[in-house]
Design an enzyme around this catalytic site. Sequence first.
Site, short mmCIF file in Angstrom:
data_model
loop_
_atom_site.label_atom_id
_atom_site.label_comp_id
_atom_site.label_asym_id
_atom_site.label_seq_id
_atom_site.Cartn_x
_atom_site.Cartn_y
_atom_site.Cartn_z
CB CYS A 75 3.31 -9.33 -2.02
SG CYS A 75 4.59 -10.56 -1.98
CG HIS A 138 4.71 -5.01 -2.48
ND1 HIS A 138 4.90 -6.34 -2.76
CD2 HIS A 138 4.85 -4.36 -3.67
CE1 HIS A 138 5.14 -6.49 -4.04
NE2 HIS A 138 5.13 -5.30 -4.62
#
Length: 598
Positions: A75, A138
Amino acid sequence: MKVLVWMLVLVLVVVGVVSSEGVDAPPNVLVLLADDLGIGDLGCYGNTTINTPNIDRLASEGVRLTHHLVASAMCTPSRAALFTSRYPTRYGLEENATIQIPVVLHTTSHVGLPADEVTLATALRAADYTTALVGKWHLGMNCSFLGRSCPGPLNHGFQSFYGIPTTLYQEFAAPGAFWRFSFTHPKFQALCVSWVAVVWSLVMGYRKDILSATCVFNLLLLIHVAVLAPIWFTLAHSSFDPFVHEALGISPWLHARVNSHIFRDEALVERPIRLEGLTHQLVDESRAFLTAHAHDHKPFFLVHSFAHVHVPMFSSQHMKGHSRHGRYGDNVEELDEGVGAILDTLRELGLEKNTLVYFTSDHGGHLEAVEPGTMERIGGHNGRFKGGKRQGGSEGGIRVPGLYRWPGILPTGVTVDVPTSLMDLMPTVLSLTGLPNITQLVPHSADKELDGVDISEVLLQKATMEGDGGKTTAGRRIFMHHCGQDIHALRLHSGEHVYKLYLYKARWHEGSTQCGWGAYKSCTCFDDVIDVRKEPQLYDLTRDPYEDNPPISPDTPEYQTVTKELLDYLHKWRTTTHLPPSQLSTMENVKWNMWYQP
Ligand SMILES: *[C@@H]1O[C@H](CO)[C@@H](O)[C@H](O)[C@H]1NC(C)=O
Ligand SMILES: *[C@@H]1O[C@H](CO)[C@@H](O)[C@H](O)[C@H]1NC(C)=O
Ligand SMILES: *[C@@H]1O[C@H](CO)[C@@H](O)[C@H](O)[C@H]1NC(C)=O
Ligand SMILES: *[C@@H]1O[C@H](CO)[C@@H](O)[C@H](O)[C@H]1NC(C)=O
């Protein structure tokens, strides 16, 4: 006289209409980003048993990319590359072989996208767009001391943020008991023994009249609790010792408390996250944004970054049992429903025609993911491509869905097989929308070399798809597939063929293209690999798209030419590109920081 005035008014109105039509305002830009969604999870990529009508409609109304690549199969680095159009190694957001932490772990970790990197949001904001991020970020929150503010995406061009600072973790669904420790571990044995020893000596002292006054006894008990309890708490719940948690360094109980967050701009607004209904909460937020800015005089840039279909699995009541593929399938179909709701709002507000929509996933499906306890599979499906999430160069981890739609401008219902990258988003958006290029918009980006290219010609179908002799940027191109700073595979689009050269290959468990089962299991690209650098393996993906056949023989001229070109390229990259040290290479950077907790 009156007639003259009316004529003048009429002329002015006509001129006004003509000129405002003449200078088209740039379109809105909407990015829909799925999490961990595999290319084989969607109807429009050949899945016949899942129900994803809204994403399929996006494909039939736009351009479907079949060879769309991420810069990393995790990610954080993949998202950083999507927003910056640059490989994550260029700013140290890649995994380190020693520590093997591939992503930003905590809201308070001191790692993230460096402040001087330029994102698509920075660029569009410079072009007077209203910019917003809804959903998962993130890329580092950059919290200040005592967590008074955590600007995160607001430092990177987004004017507003509503969503999840890091990611969803399995623990957010079932946090784990406060005192559930393994007493076989010496640390917990020591904790237990020291506690018993302190209490025992207090009781003995009291009985033997050493501590005659009850008040002294109480005082000691108080000191014991006040001084030792926090030490024990810290020892038990937080540690550099990965035993506490496979990767996180904190106990599951603490993890669900210090990372299960929803932020609005810089402030924490929900803790812990209520998973049920989260999809709607995020979708409603994006719909509210669209409604609020539908009639602005300036365009908007909205990134809706879904929490689905990452673990843990969660669904709204009406989606439970909706699919034919268990809880994972329900999650995919709920993601699709969310996409539908956002696109419907766009249409209802009359924005559909003037909005460029892009849909993708941050990397391939997580093959190993299973529900703890029941062992039900809860990871994605990468079609016939081998491998998945976290594997350096395996196709299943890096080949993802990619859809572009702009009614009236881009062709509809077409498929593009030319290799493209998520990193192409920024130059492509700036080109399609007719905005100045990135260095003109953000002058300090001049020293930032882009790895993405403008694929607007390919999307507009102006460049021939094959064998155009390198006339367009998409005609001849090399891609690198990383594992940390190392490069495990390279890909060459030569115009006619797409070749893939492996320097390291994943070492899968027997009879599979994965490494076991578990919510945090995956093949790591450092350990679970075979070094084939002595004789790199070359595949022609044009003839053998799923790498089912043996690699091309090293004795052929084809092998020799292509391998030489790719290895020369790699040599040049290594000798001319300065890479900073990885931010993810010290525990100090990645660990949970109590003093920065919001
Ligand atoms: C469709 O997707 C589901 C969910 O990932 C998967 O289990 C199934 O195998 C896929 N089916 C096909 C035909 O690709
Ligand atoms: C974090 O915040 C500080 C100021 O508080 C700023 O100087 C720095 O550039 C920020 N870093 C990132 C990565 O945004
Ligand atoms: C942007 O345009 C300017 C002027 O046309 C040019 O000099 C520069 O190289 C371009 N930059 C990029 C990144 O394409
Ligand atoms: C990885 O981390 C180790 C230990 O922190 C360090 O010695 C090494 O240089 C790092 N490697 C890279 C490529 O940053």
